[in-house]
Design an enzyme around this catalytic site. Structure first.
Site, PDB file in Angstrom:
ATOM      1  N   THR A 169       1.788   5.345   0.567  1.00 59.11           N
ATOM      2  CA  THR A 169       1.890   6.270   1.669  1.00 59.11           C
ATOM      3  C   THR A 169      -0.115   7.289   0.615  1.00 59.11           C
ATOM      4  O   THR A 169       0.080   7.564  -0.235  1.00 59.11           O
ATOM      5  CB  THR A 169       2.505   7.594   0.899  1.00 59.11           C
ATOM      6  N   GLU A 170      -0.709   7.633   1.914  1.00 61.39           N
ATOM      7  CA  GLU A 170      -2.027   8.084   1.266  1.00 61.39           C
ATOM      8  C   GLU A 170      -2.748   7.163   0.656  1.00 61.39           C
ATOM      9  O   GLU A 170      -3.293   8.363  -0.317  1.00 61.39           O
ATOM     10  CB  GLU A 170      -2.125   9.485   1.344  1.00 61.39           C
ATOM     11  N   ALA A 171      -2.520   6.635  -0.165  1.00 63.74           N
ATOM     12  CA  ALA A 171      -2.739   5.873  -0.832  1.00 63.74           C
ATOM     13  C   ALA A 171      -2.985   6.007  -2.272  1.00 63.74           C
ATOM     14  O   ALA A 171      -3.617   6.112  -3.291  1.00 63.74           O
ATOM     15  CB  ALA A 171      -4.683   4.882  -0.660  1.00 63.74           C
TER      16      ALA A 171
ATOM     17  N   ARG B 240       1.230  -1.405  -0.083  1.00 63.67           N
ATOM     18  CA  ARG B 240       0.046   0.142   0.104  1.00 63.67           C
ATOM     19  C   ARG B 240       0.503   1.056   0.088  1.00 63.67           C
ATOM     20  O   ARG B 240       1.930   1.385   0.915  1.00 63.67           O
ATOM     21  CB  ARG B 240      -1.034  -0.347   0.966  1.00 63.67           C
TER      22      ARG B 240
ATOM     23  N   TRP C  53      -6.491   8.886  -1.240  1.00 65.62           N
ATOM     24  CA  TRP C  53      -7.812   9.048  -0.544  1.00 65.62           C
ATOM     25  C   TRP C  53      -7.970   9.728   0.583  1.00 65.62           C
ATOM     26  O   TRP C  53      -8.785   9.335   1.382  1.00 65.62           O
ATOM     27  CB  TRP C  53      -7.140   7.568   0.702  1.00 65.62           C
TER      28      TRP C  53
END
Lengths: 402, 439
Positions: free
Chosen positions: A145-147, A143, A295
């Site tokens: 960073t911050e999607a 995943r 996101w």
């Protein structure tokens, strides 16, 4: 009926010290970062969130048909080792149950995926190494960073050998399609799990909102909403700090969590899966994301970190330093440069108050984004000067051509 | 709704924010259907606006009559008599004693001040003009004006429904008119005596008039939460009687061209009194220049006041000759030009009830640094907030603004938009709500 994938992002930035145009230092690592404040924050959040939530999660996975997924940023793990080693032990205990999965991410919770593939890979590798060390765990899923997600990022992640990664289930890429299915980027086999932001934000943002029609939310109501979904999976992705920090204990968030698995287990087909188990579902279609998305906020783009001139200026300066830092060969300098890349430092400079004001204010330790900028810019200036001075020294001491 | 507004100054006779406030407020009120009867101490032939009936009240004295301006001035002028703002020695010998803001030496003959209690003020039918003591002349002038206001109001008793007074100077008359007519009274507090003196020897008799006024008013409008809290703490006014209504700005009046220039400009604009903290501006200038001798920076001090000679001397002592410019009083059109050429606007006020100049600078796309002890800092986000005494932090911020174009760009774009939200029509709307509450 779909399965449920619950994923939690665990991260604490290493916050920057008060640094003015007058500040000077011979100990940059000690003085650029506010270690006493970082310790204070870390310990406070540990007692409010991490410690009680880990204990609860452990009892839930042991007692119920319940599985969860985490990713831990390297800067989180590093601070946990420094400030509260027991906390890493409790994550280790979760890992040892075999029902808890850990994902890889960038060690520094950075935006490296946007500017340097080499730097991105090194940071992911560093996170992987520390996780192996502390949790004895090897991730198969990723995943960012911050999607942060784009076709290009997906392609880097696939090349690095991951089975799949997480992203935001935004209408911008899905249009009429549901986030409750597995998708892949064009011409790729990477499995992309998309966040069901409505159901995720019911817990992460709306849980304690008294003006919300769903208030007060109970575990049995919520599981009935889950059971009403079609598709392969419901992906509930959120910050781990939702439990006890963003939603205080007094809101009833822990009680909600405590009852969630048993309420869900009442539905015969509503099972929990980890991220890699979820990625075993077959792909139903493609998502094409030529631009980077995330996101964050309502915009789901990069504007929370790179939306204004101040943020772009600082980010450019970080990028420009890469060559100098890597030629410098000093490990501490490299670590400092990377600690300065943590996306939170840019997030504090965000001025999108007109739309997402409240959320940004909540997470911001500065009086204003302008104060945050000055502090950050002053550290960057000092660090640049230091790198240039060391470079000049190095050049002078190098043997000259006759 | 018909309002009797007791004013002190009105354009073109202005010396500070009060006149401008009354001008914009009455215009906004009239635009929303309110009829305005406005009293002021004197009236030149050019004090006329279509939205209000302006009545000049001549203060009666039994000394030689002070002559008002005979030739009608063009443009906005300073009030030269009965000004609530300081008139310094640079003011061509105008009447210092008629200035309530003038710093009074503690050695002033306090013993000889008339021992008059606030409630007695309006009973002074024929004040004793024999007393020559320093504060007395001013005191008398104020009281005479207040009496004349009461007399004028009683001849127009059927022309208003509500009484509205601004600051202490018209409060005695306002309370008396209320008493005699039974009509509701609202007072707006733009600044308290404690603010104006930076709490250095506030004049007790003014404080007592102020207290008497806010206590007897049916409603009080404070220009900030900070002022509201002060009225609660100092004068024990019940909190639910005080409404906070922030000031506003007409942004278009402050837009201008950003001229090409050879040096950075850091600006201070305000009365040169302890309240406004000009000394902290000079100290900050010294720290900035010491740290960055390589930068070309000019510090400009706009405004006048009784601290001016002392500040000039101080600037010389601090080695700021050639680095700091004192402009003295600046007419509005000049001020707009200076706002627009400045790179930073600093308001280091010790105690600033609101701070309307901050909105003006923001409208002119100039980054602002505001003291935390200002009302405006409660409501604006796109600024720097500092402690007025923290010159090191102010210097840090000034140097940073001057060094980082992206910071300046980002801040000014947002600040300009933010200043637009402060609309005089909103001020009028909220004021009318307060009137309605009393009816």
């Amino acid at each position: 009926m779909p399965s449920v994938c619950m994923y939690f992002e665990v991260h604490q930035p290493v916050r920057i010290n008060k640094f003015t145009v007058f500040s000077q230092t011979n100990k940059p690592y000690e003085d650029y970062f506010d270690w006493s404040r970082n310790r204070m924050y870390f310990n406070r959040i540990t007692s409010k969130c991490y410690a009680p939530t880990n204990a609860l999660m452990l009892s839930l996975v042991e007692q119920h048909d319940f599985k969860i997924t985490y990713s831990l940023s390297g800067v989180f793990m590093e601070q946990a080792q420094k400030f509260n080693p027991d906390l890493m032990e409790s994550f280790r205990a979760l890992a040892d149950t075999g029902k808890v999965e850990f994902l890889d991410e960038t060690y520094y919770h950075s935006l490296a995926s946007l500017f340097s593939e080499e730097e991105f890979k090194e940071q992911v590798e560093k996170n992987r190494a520390l996780k192996k060390d502390l949790l004895d765990y090897k991730a198969t899923m990723f995943r960012n960073t911050e999607a942060l997600y784009s076709n290009q990022i997906a392609s880097m992640v696939e090349k690095m050998g991951y089975k799949g990664m997480l992203a935001e289930g935004s209408e911008k890429i899905l249009d009429w399609r549901s986030p409750n299915y597995i998708y892949t980027p064009p011409n790729s086999n990477l499995k992309v799990l998309l966040r069901n932001y409505r159901l995720s934000d019911d817990i992460a943002f709306r849980f304690s909102n008294r003006d919300w029609e769903g208030y007060p939310l109970t575990a049995d109501t919520y599981t009935s909403w889950l059971a009403n979904n079609d598709g392969q999976t419901i992906n509930l992705f959120m910050d781990y700090e939702t439990f006890g920090e963003h939603q205080w204990e007094s809101t009833g968030i822990f009680n909600f969590l405590r009852h969630l698995p048993q309420e869900a287990n009442k539905y015969e087909n509503l099972s929990f899966k980890t991220a890699s188990e979820t990625a075993d579902y077959p792909t139903v279609g493609n998502i094409d994301v030529p631009w980077a998305m995330s996101w964050a906020d309502v915009d789901r783009d990069l504007s929370a970190w790179l939306g204004n001139e101040m943020q772009q200026d600082c980010f450019d300066r970080i990028k420009r330093m890469e060559k100098m830092v890597k030629e410098n060969k000093n490990h501490e300098n490299k670590h400092i440069w990377r600690l300065l890349q943590t996306s939170d430092h840019l997030y504090y400079l965000c001025t999108k108050w007109w739309a997402d004001g409240d959320v940004h204010k909540y997470f911001n330790p500065y009086d204003s984004p302008y104060d945050a900028f000055i502090n950050y810019a002053n550290v960057l200036t000092d660090f640049e000067k230091k790198l240039i001075a060391e470079k000049n020294e190095l050049d002078l001491s190098a043997p000259r051509e006759p | 709704m018909r309002v009797l507004m007791l004013g002190w100054e009105f354009p073109p006779y202005v010396s500070g924010g009060l006149g401008r406030h009354c001008y914009e407020l009455t215009r906004g009120l009239a635009g929303q259907g309110t009829k305005i009867l406005f009293f002021m101490p004197k009236k030149g032939t050019n004090v006329n606006v279509p939205w209000a009936e302006i009545v000049g009240i001549s203060p009666r004295t039994n000394k030689k009559q002070r002559t008002g301006k005979t030739d009608a001035p063009s443009g906005w002028k300073e009030v030269d008599q009965l000004s609530p703002y300081p008139i310094g020695p640079y003011n061509e010998g105008r009447a210092i004693q008629l200035n309530p803001y003038t710093y009074i030496e503690p050695a002033a003959p306090t013993g000889e001040r008339p021992a008059v209690q606030p409630q007695e003020f309006t009973k002074l039918e024929e004040p004793n003009y024999e007393t020559e003591n320093y504060p007395t002349n001013f005191f008398e002038a104020v009281m005479t004006y207040n009496q004349s206001v009461v007399q004028e109001a009683m001849t127009r008793i059927d022309q208003f429904d509500v009484i509205h007074a601004h600051d202490w100077i018209t409060m005695p008359a306002a309370v008396e008119i209320k008493k005699r007519t039974g009509k509701p009274l609202v007072v707006t507090v733009h600044s308290t005596e404690k603010d104006r003196t930076a709490n250095i020897y506030p004049m007790e008799w003014i404080v007592s008039i102020e207290r008497h006024g806010v206590k007897n008013a049916d409603r009080v409008i404070a220009v900030s939460k900070m002022t509201k809290q002060q009225l609660i703490d100092e004068h024990h006014v019940p909190a639910d009687k005080i409404h906070v209504v922030y000031n506003a700005v007409n942004p278009e009046e402050y837009k201008g061209e950003n001229p090409e220039k050879q040096e950075h400009i850091v600006l201070f604009a305000g009365r040169l009194t302890s309240q406004k903290g000009p000394i902290f501006f000079l100290k900050t200038a010294r720290e900035v220049l010491d740290h960055r001798p390589d930068m070309k920076i000019k510090f400009i001090v706009c405004g006048k006041g009784d601290l001016l000679p002392g500040l000039i001397e101080e600037a010389v002592h601090m080695g700021l000759t050639g680095k700091v410019t004192f402009t003295g009083f600046i007419p509005d059109d000049e001020l707009v030009k200076i706002y627009n050429s400045a790179d930073v606007y600093v308001l280091p006020s010790v105690s600033e009830p609101f701070g309307i100049t901050v909105l003006e600078a923001m409208s002119a796309r100039t980054p602002v640094i505001v003291s935390k002890t200002s009302g405006v800092s409660e409501v604006i986000k796109h600024c720097f907030r500092v402690d007025f005494w923290d010159t090191n932090e102010m210097a840090n911020k000034i140097i940073s603004i001057l060094s980082h174009e992206p910071l300046k760009k980002c801040m000014t774009a947002n600040a300009e938009r933010e200043a637009d939200l402060f609309d005089w029509n909103e001020v009028a709307k909220k004021t009318i709500k307060v009137y309605r509450e009393m009816m």
